[in-house]
Design an enzyme around this catalytic site. Structure first.
Site, PDB file in Angstrom:
ATOM      1  NE  ARG A 113       7.305  -4.749   4.870  1.00 19.41           N
ATOM      2  CZ  ARG A 113       6.788  -4.017   5.033  1.00 19.41           C
ATOM      3  NH1 ARG A 113       6.607  -1.861   4.565  1.00 19.41           N
ATOM      4  NH2 ARG A 113       6.727  -4.325   6.482  1.00 19.41           N
ATOM      5  CG  PHE A 144       0.220  -5.021   4.616  1.00 17.54           C
ATOM      6  CD1 PHE A 144      -0.720  -4.446   4.711  1.00 17.54           C
ATOM      7  CD2 PHE A 144       1.323  -4.889   5.010  1.00 17.54           C
ATOM      8  CE1 PHE A 144      -0.971  -3.009   5.164  1.00 17.54           C
ATOM      9  CE2 PHE A 144       1.639  -3.553   6.030  1.00 17.54           C
ATOM     10  CZ  PHE A 144       0.243  -2.738   5.008  1.00 17.54           C
ATOM     11  CD  GLN A 161       7.288  -0.286   1.281  1.00 21.35           C
ATOM     12  OE1 GLN A 161       6.958  -1.262   2.123  1.00 21.35           O
ATOM     13  NE2 GLN A 161       7.955   1.546   1.025  1.00 21.35           N
ATOM     14  CG  ASN A 200       5.062   7.937   5.111  1.00 18.06           C
ATOM     15  OD1 ASN A 200       5.032   7.383   5.330  1.00 18.06           O
ATOM     16  ND2 ASN A 200       4.162   8.157   4.082  1.00 18.06           N
ATOM     17  CG  PHE A 213       1.798   0.639  -0.282  1.00 20.56           C
ATOM     18  CD1 PHE A 213       0.558  -0.214   0.126  1.00 20.56           C
ATOM     19  CD2 PHE A 213       2.289   1.563   0.496  1.00 20.56           C
ATOM     20  CE1 PHE A 213       0.015   1.138   0.766  1.00 20.56           C
ATOM     21  CE2 PHE A 213       1.751   2.912   0.484  1.00 20.56           C
ATOM     22  CZ  PHE A 213      -0.035   2.177   1.873  1.00 20.56           C
ATOM     23  CG  LEU A 251      -1.540   1.663   5.477  1.00 19.23           C
ATOM     24  CD1 LEU A 251      -1.600   0.869   4.338  1.00 19.23           C
ATOM     25  CD2 LEU A 251      -0.959   2.060   6.524  1.00 19.23           C
ATOM     26  CG  HIS A 306       1.143   5.345   3.531  1.00 19.12           C
ATOM     27  ND1 HIS A 306       1.884   5.311   3.669  1.00 19.12           N
ATOM     28  CD2 HIS A 306       0.483   5.533   5.038  1.00 19.12           C
ATOM     29  CE1 HIS A 306       3.078   4.820   4.861  1.00 19.12           C
ATOM     30  NE2 HIS A 306       2.448   4.178   5.078  1.00 19.12           N
TER      31      HIS A 306
END
Length: 339
Positions: free
Chosen positions: A57, A62, A65, A104, A115, A124, A128
């Protein structure tokens, strides 16, 4: 800055895009503050679990991942402690481009997936675990190339992006890097001092320079002036250093400091999104200003505009009367309580 204040473990992952090699990402892992999370990542690197593992991904602007070495689609993976392990702490923040963080599916569900951010992502923080960062001084071009990879449905790269090689540097290699870094810092400080002396020599005024009243300055007055300028520059440097120390303390220190840092990052993120929105809709906003209408009404979807207008009208209708108003038919029964 963290790597200068604390010991870090250094690792690397070599990224390939199809048959072409994008290059090597140099990673610095925060083994002092998140040892359990770093041990999990480093062990998976060393035992070859991440070898040929996909970045399943990639979202430009952004993050990227990867780390699902069992299924390769974001639904698998496993830690060295079992399938999942708990969040270690949230002492570090997603404050910059290139931050390395655990992916997660909710609280305390860390496995092997991770990521790398392409920008600051303060939303975030607290969700995370950040356990390292990419050394942008040596790997910025590789991270840029990853971000520009073409993707298809569900942000999956059209041509696979994989970790073709990975490893952890030995302690000898790390110590050599630390020594080289310290030498570079010392050299830069010496250069800055030399530059400062050169500037002061250039700023020295001739012995016979005249004052405002036309009289020449004495050597004592010239020396006092040069000392004043040097003191001003020293104070400026101290102030900048103090600000940076306070900011780093907010990032790594107390809960109050962490809250201030998160608030600052959220404010910066909001400002950035507002600027991006204005840049994207510049023509519509110019047209709205010309005809004196609301710019948002021109760029938002029609359904959202209708919904917003309807909600506003319903709210106005509902608040037209007070709760105990005699002229409010819906609230008449409450008048008995008041009387």
């Amino acid at each position: 800055l963290y790597s200068l204040l604390y010991d870090t473990m250094k690792a690397y992952v070599t990224i390939s895009h199809g048959s072409s090699k994008l290059g090597r990402l140099e990673l610095e892992l925060y083994e002092t503050s998140v040892p359990k999370t770093v041990t999990n990542f480093a062990t998976l690197v060393q035992n070859g679990s991440y070898q040929n593992c996909k970045f399943h991904r990639i979202i430009s602007g952004f993050m990227a991942q990867g780390g699902d070495f069992t299924r390769g689609d974001g639904t698998g993976g496993s830690s060295i402690y079992g399938k999942e392990f708990a969040d270690e702490n949230f002492n570090h923040f997603h404050a910059n481009r290139g931050m390395l963080s655990m992916a997660n599916s909710g609280p305390n569900t860390n496995g092997s997936q991770f990521f790398i951010t392409f920008r600051a992502t303060p939303h975030l923080d607290g969700k995370h675990v950040v356990f390292g960062h990419v050394n942008l001084a040596s790997s910025a071009d590789v991270l840029d190339a990853m971000e520009q990879v073409a993707t298809g449905r569900n942000d999956v790269p059209r041509v696979p992006v994989v970790i073709s090689e990975c490893g952890v540097y030995s302690n000898e290699k790390q110590s050599n890097d630390v020594v080289a870094t310290k030498e570079a810092v010392n050299d830069s400080q010496e250069i800055e001092l030399e530059d400062e002396e050169a500037e002061l020599e250039q700023e020295e005024e001739p012995a016979q320079e005249e004052e405002d009243n036309g009289k020449p300055k004495t050597k004592q007055q010239q020396l006092r002036e040069r000392l004043r300028k040097l003191k001003m520059k020293t104070n400026q440097a101290r102030q900048l250093n103090r600000q940076e120390v306070v900011r780093e303390g907010e990032r790594l220190g107390s809960e109050e400091g962490a809250a201030k840092e998160r608030k600052r990052l959220l404010k910066a993120d909001k400002k950035l999104r507002q600027q991006e929105w204005e840049s994207r809709n510049a023509k519509a906003l110019e047209l709205a200003a010309e005809y004196s209408v609301d710019g948002k009404a021109l760029v938002e979807p029609a359904l959202d505009s209708i919904k917003r207008t309807t909600k506003k009208a319903d709210k106005a209708e509902a608040t037209r009367y007070a709760v105990n108003d005699y002229y409010n038919p819906e609230g008449q029964h409450r008048n008995y309580q008041r009387n």
